[in-house]
Design an enzyme around this catalytic site. Structure first.
Site, PDB file in Angstrom:
ATOM      1  N   GLU A 107      -3.970 -10.347   3.667  1.00  0.00           N
ATOM      2  CA  GLU A 107      -4.856 -10.416   4.531  1.00  0.00           C
ATOM      3  C   GLU A 107      -5.417 -11.666   3.944  1.00  0.00           C
ATOM      4  O   GLU A 107      -6.226 -11.951   5.581  1.00  0.00           O
ATOM      5  CB  GLU A 107      -5.183  -9.476   4.121  1.00  0.00           C
ATOM      6  CG  GLU A 107      -4.826  -7.703   5.027  1.00  0.00           C
ATOM      7  CD  GLU A 107      -3.620  -7.167   4.047  1.00  0.00           C
ATOM      8  OE1 GLU A 107      -2.905  -6.454   3.992  1.00  0.00           O
ATOM      9  OE2 GLU A 107      -3.297  -8.295   2.949  1.00  0.00           O
TER      10      GLU A 107
ATOM     11  N   GLU B  49       0.924  -1.375   0.403  1.00  0.00           N
ATOM     12  CA  GLU B  49      -0.268   0.084   0.062  1.00  0.00           C
ATOM     13  C   GLU B  49       0.703   1.453  -0.003  1.00  0.00           C
ATOM     14  O   GLU B  49       0.971   2.461  -0.469  1.00  0.00           O
ATOM     15  CB  GLU B  49      -1.538  -0.348   0.630  1.00  0.00           C
ATOM     16  CG  GLU B  49      -1.842  -1.314   1.137  1.00  0.00           C
ATOM     17  CD  GLU B  49      -3.158  -1.462   1.985  1.00  0.00           C
ATOM     18  OE1 GLU B  49      -3.752  -1.430   2.440  1.00  0.00           O
ATOM     19  OE2 GLU B  49      -2.208  -1.573   3.805  1.00  0.00           O
TER      20      GLU B  49
END
Length: 259
Positions: free
Chosen positions: A135, A115
């Site tokens: 995730e 990110e």
């Protein structure tokens, strides 16, 4: 009583118009804790005057392995949303501070590290780079902007597969997919990032600022709104003193000397 000196989590080196920021969490693969995020925020909230480009990298063979799960704090739904929105705010500072950011990537570029990398404007990877969004394998969901930044690069379909399976991509694969813009040999990413930052720093600052501020926002707009915004950016930049200098330099066959 003498207190032990604590090193910053973000090393900052200024050399002329270029700053090199090195995430510095030895033994943690530069995992993102609240302290490191706060130091990144502090720098990008008020970049030094005269800065024209930034190089962002990691240390000990890794860029950033994402959120430091060993320091994870149990949060309720509201606390988790506030934590996520703070990440969004800091990633926006990186992307929209107005100063071009070149990232030198190697080793782990995982979760929040990806990110952060995709909030930078130019990405240079080494073969050892490992791009991953794990995730789904941890029972959680991305919260630092990946659905927008990584999703724009890969598309929702490929990002969904990446998260469902925990698949990782190498530096070479990341180059092909657009997660990286350049692929260099092992140990060469920082030098190449610096070379690119120096090249970018030679541009007119207004043009760089326009590219950073306008392009991703135009991508969010309907077609006709985007075209109108493009015309506004062109009108401002092409009537500037730097545009006059750029044209003269071209006609006189010399490098431009921008403000």
């Amino acid at each position: 009583m003498n207190r032990p000196m604590t090193r910053p989590l973000l090393d900052i080196a200024l050399e002329g118009p270029i700053a090199t920021l090195t995430m510095n969490r030895p033994g943690k693969r530069n995992a993102m804790c609240d302290g490191l995020l706060a130091e990144i925020e502090a720098f990008f909230a008020a970049p030094p005057k005269g800065l024209r480009a930034i190089v962002l990298t990691g240390t000990e063979g890794h860029f950033c392995s994402g959120l430091d799960l060993s320091e994870h704090v149990q949060r309720d739904a509201e606390g988790t949303m506030r934590h996520s929105r703070n990440w969004h705010r800091v990633m926006d500072l990186v992307q929209f501070s107005g100063v071009p950011v070149v990232s030198a990537l190697f080793g782990a570029v995982i979760g929040g590290g990806l990110e952060l990398a995709t909030a930078t404007h130019v990405r240079v990877a080494e073969p050892s780079t490992r791009f991953q969004l794990p995730e789904g394998r941890r029972g959680i969901f991305v919260g630092g902007g990946a659905t927008v930044r990584v999703g724009r690069i890969l598309g929702a379909d490929r990002m969904c597969e990446m998260m469902l399976t925990g698949r990782s991509y190498t530096g070479e694969e990341g180059l092909r997919l657009g997660l990286a813009h350049y692929l260099v040999g092992e140990g060469e990413a920082l030098a190449e990032a610096r070379r690119l930052a120096e090249r970018i720093a030679e541009n007119a600052q207004l043009s760089n600022f326009m590219m950073i501020q306008a392009l991703s926002r135009i991508d969010d707009m309907p077609r006709q709104d985007g075209l109108f915004a493009e015309s506004l950016c062109a009108a401002v930049s092409q009537t500037s003193l730097d545009a006059e200098e750029g044209l003269r330099a071209f006609l006189e066959k010399r490098p431009p000397k921008f403000r």
